[in-house]
Design a protein around this motif. Structure first.
Motif, PDB file in Angstrom:
ATOM      1  N   LEU A  72       0.849  -1.193  -0.048  1.00  8.42           N
ATOM      2  CA  LEU A  72       0.012   0.118   0.010  1.00  8.42           C
ATOM      3  C   LEU A  72       0.890   1.547   0.222  1.00  8.42           C
ATOM      4  O   LEU A  72       0.383   2.415  -0.780  1.00  8.42           O
ATOM      5  N   ALA A  73       1.921   1.416   0.871  1.00  8.49           N
ATOM      6  CA  ALA A  73       2.717   2.308   0.711  1.00  8.49           C
ATOM      7  C   ALA A  73       3.206   2.734  -0.349  1.00  8.49           C
ATOM      8  O   ALA A  73       3.346   3.702  -0.967  1.00  8.49           O
ATOM      9  N   ALA A  74       4.101   1.918  -1.108  1.00  9.77           N
ATOM     10  CA  ALA A  74       4.601   2.172  -2.511  1.00  9.77           C
ATOM     11  C   ALA A  74       3.569   2.890  -3.485  1.00  9.77           C
ATOM     12  O   ALA A  74       3.783   3.557  -4.027  1.00  9.77           O
ATOM     13  N   ASP A  75       2.299   2.434  -3.472  1.00 14.51           N
ATOM     14  CA  ASP A  75       1.244   2.844  -4.286  1.00 14.51           C
ATOM     15  C   ASP A  75       0.723   4.251  -3.878  1.00 14.51           C
ATOM     16  O   ASP A  75       0.612   4.931  -4.712  1.00 14.51           O
ATOM     17  N   ILE A  76       0.629   4.400  -2.440  1.00 12.12           N
ATOM     18  CA  ILE A  76       0.212   5.698  -2.011  1.00 12.12           C
ATOM     19  C   ILE A  76       1.353   6.738  -2.298  1.00 12.12           C
ATOM     20  O   ILE A  76       1.156   8.091  -2.653  1.00 12.12           O
ATOM     21  N   ALA A  77       2.357   6.268  -2.233  1.00  8.53           N
ATOM     22  CA  ALA A  77       3.716   7.012  -2.278  1.00  8.53           C
ATOM     23  C   ALA A  77       3.875   7.533  -3.692  1.00  8.53           C
ATOM     24  O   ALA A  77       4.194   8.838  -4.162  1.00  8.53           O
ATOM     25  N   ALA A  78       3.610   6.692  -4.777  1.00  5.79           N
ATOM     26  CA  ALA A  78       3.446   6.909  -6.212  1.00  5.79           C
ATOM     27  C   ALA A  78       2.403   8.027  -6.666  1.00  5.79           C
ATOM     28  O   ALA A  78       2.585   8.867  -7.110  1.00  5.79           O
ATOM     29  N   THR A  79       1.223   7.924  -5.771  1.00  5.08           N
ATOM     30  CA  THR A  79       0.225   8.682  -5.782  1.00  5.08           C
ATOM     31  C   THR A  79       0.486  10.244  -5.541  1.00  5.08           C
ATOM     32  O   THR A  79       0.294  11.323  -5.995  1.00  5.08           O
ATOM     33  N   ILE A  80       1.184  10.335  -4.179  1.00  4.25           N
ATOM     34  CA  ILE A  80       1.861  11.608  -3.771  1.00  4.25           C
ATOM     35  C   ILE A  80       2.880  11.998  -4.854  1.00  4.25           C
ATOM     36  O   ILE A  80       2.699  13.587  -4.927  1.00  4.25           O
ATOM     37  N   ARG A  81       3.404  11.463  -5.241  1.00  7.97           N
ATOM     38  CA  ARG A  81       4.692  11.821  -6.256  1.00  7.97           C
ATOM     39  C   ARG A  81       3.963  12.402  -7.417  1.00  7.97           C
ATOM     40  O   ARG A  81       4.263  13.607  -7.886  1.00  7.97           O
ATOM     41  N   GLU A  82       2.949  11.724  -7.931  1.00  2.00           N
ATOM     42  CA  GLU A  82       2.169  12.007  -9.181  1.00  2.00           C
ATOM     43  C   GLU A  82       1.270  13.334  -8.857  1.00  2.00           C
ATOM     44  O   GLU A  82       1.453  14.453  -9.760  1.00  2.00           O
ATOM     45  N   CYS A  83       0.600  13.531  -7.704  1.00  2.00           N
ATOM     46  CA  CYS A  83      -0.284  14.431  -7.381  1.00  2.00           C
ATOM     47  C   CYS A  83       0.397  15.687  -6.644  1.00  2.00           C
ATOM     48  O   CYS A  83      -0.382  16.916  -6.630  1.00  2.00           O
ATOM     49  N   ALA A  84       1.338  15.708  -6.062  1.00  2.00           N
ATOM     50  CA  ALA A  84       2.110  16.664  -5.230  1.00  2.00           C
ATOM     51  C   ALA A  84       1.074  17.563  -4.205  1.00  2.00           C
ATOM     52  O   ALA A  84       1.033  18.706  -4.251  1.00  2.00           O
ATOM     53  N   PRO A  85       0.505  16.726  -3.413  1.00  2.00           N
ATOM     54  CA  PRO A  85      -0.419  17.614  -2.583  1.00  2.00           C
ATOM     55  C   PRO A  85       0.370  18.324  -1.562  1.00  2.00           C
ATOM     56  O   PRO A  85       1.633  17.747  -1.006  1.00  2.00           O
ATOM     57  N   HIS A  86      -0.215  19.522  -0.979  1.00  2.00           N
ATOM     58  CA  HIS A  86       0.203  20.272  -0.038  1.00  2.00           C
ATOM     59  C   HIS A  86      -0.003  19.662   1.216  1.00  2.00           C
ATOM     60  O   HIS A  86       0.728  19.805   2.118  1.00  2.00           O
ATOM     61  N   VAL A  87      -1.263  19.006   1.273  1.00  3.48           N
ATOM     62  CA  VAL A  87      -1.868  18.516   2.263  1.00  3.48           C
ATOM     63  C   VAL A  87      -2.329  17.019   2.039  1.00  3.48           C
ATOM     64  O   VAL A  87      -3.071  16.785   1.040  1.00  3.48           O
ATOM     65  N   VAL A  88      -2.099  16.228   2.929  1.00  3.23           N
ATOM     66  CA  VAL A  88      -2.563  14.658   3.072  1.00  3.23           C
ATOM     67  C   VAL A  88      -3.472  14.426   4.031  1.00  3.23           C
ATOM     68  O   VAL A  88      -3.210  14.918   5.356  1.00  3.23           O
ATOM     69  N   ILE A  89      -4.632  13.918   4.048  1.00  4.32           N
ATOM     70  CA  ILE A  89      -5.315  13.569   5.275  1.00  4.32           C
ATOM     71  C   ILE A  89      -5.757  11.998   5.115  1.00  4.32           C
ATOM     72  O   ILE A  89      -5.969  11.394   4.121  1.00  4.32           O
ATOM     73  N   THR A  90      -5.411  11.525   6.387  1.00  5.67           N
ATOM     74  CA  THR A  90      -5.598   9.862   6.441  1.00  5.67           C
ATOM     75  C   THR A  90      -6.375   9.783   7.748  1.00  5.67           C
ATOM     76  O   THR A  90      -6.551  10.559   8.461  1.00  5.67           O
TER      77      THR A  90
END
Ligand SMILES: [Zn+2]
Length: 244
Positions: free
Chosen positions: A93-111
């Motif tokens: 999961l972490a690898a997939d979420i990290a790829a999403t973060i790299r692609e979307c470059a969010p300033h804020v992440v909520i979980t």
């Protein structure tokens, strides 16, 4: 980092986005923030014994409707096993979420926070995987800027007392950001009750009547993960404070 602020919500099931942080997502989407929703499962296992494919189709349809209602234009729906995220291995999961973060470059992440809000093992798994993903992005040398803030959804102790919440809550003084979602409550209500109709048999804050429930759901509370950028002094009502 793109000029337009971006928010990434990393959650487990279709309906988490509406019932837990629907007001916050509608608010920021309505204000022009790029809002991305990562949902790890299609929610196919909620009704024991039912055909998982039919459940998946229903819940995908419901989630698509909720995204329209809340103004979420960018949905990243995954099909990891509903009810099995804790057995998947955090690294997957972490690898997939990290790829999403790299692609979307969010300033804020909520979980989710460490308690997964309701102690649901899928929610707790998302907490750990998202923490790991943010750490991976922070540690990597490359063009992707890590999110400035990682925020955990939580329930304030005063709200917990008012609704008889039986899961862990956060003392009000420890809440970093409280968003009054009253202006977006209609959208949150539509998304939760109508779009996700199959799930409203188990409404959020089900211990209280409808009126008290929606009073409690008019505020959404967050704490900040370690290593997040602090909010400017006196600011407690905007996840993007100091970032625009
Ligand atoms: Zn959930």
């Amino acid at each position: 980092m793109p000029d337009r602020p971006a928010l990434l919500a990393v959650l487990a099931h279709p309906d988490d986005e509406s019932r837990i942080i629907g007001g916050t997502l509608a608010k920021y989407a309505g204000e022009g923030t790029r809002v991305v929703l990562y949902c790890a499962t299609a929610g196919e296992a909620w009704r024991a014994g039912a055909d998982p494919d039919a459940q998946r189709r229903l819940r995908r349809r419901e989630l698509a409707g909720a995204c329209v209602t809340l103004g979420i234009a960018d949905l990243r729906l995954r099909t990891y096993p509903d009810g099995g995220l804790d057995r998947l291995g955090a690294d997957v999961l972490a690898a997939d979420i990290a790829a999403t973060i790299r692609e979307c470059a969010p300033h804020v992440v909520i979980t989710f926070g460490p308690e997964g809000r309701t102690l649901h093992p899928d929610h707790v798994a998302m907490h750990h995987a998202t923490n790991r993903a943010v750490a991976l992005v922070r540690a990597a040398v490359g063009p992707a800027a890590p999110p400035a803030r990682l925020c955990y959804t939580t329930v304030a102790a005063s709200v917990a007392r008012a609704v008889g919440w039986r899961f862990p809550a956060t003392p009000d003084a420890a809440i970093a950001v409280t968003i009054d979602v009253t202006p977006w409550l209609d959208r949150k209500r539509r998304a939760t009750v109508i779009d996700h109709a199959s799930q409203y048999h188990d409404p959020p804050f089900s211990n209280v009547d409808e009126a008290a429930r929606w009073r409690a759901l008019a505020r959404e509370d967050f704490v900040l993960a370690a290593d997040s950028l602090s909010l400017p002094p006196g600011e407690r009502s905007d996840l993007f404070a100091g970032l625009r």
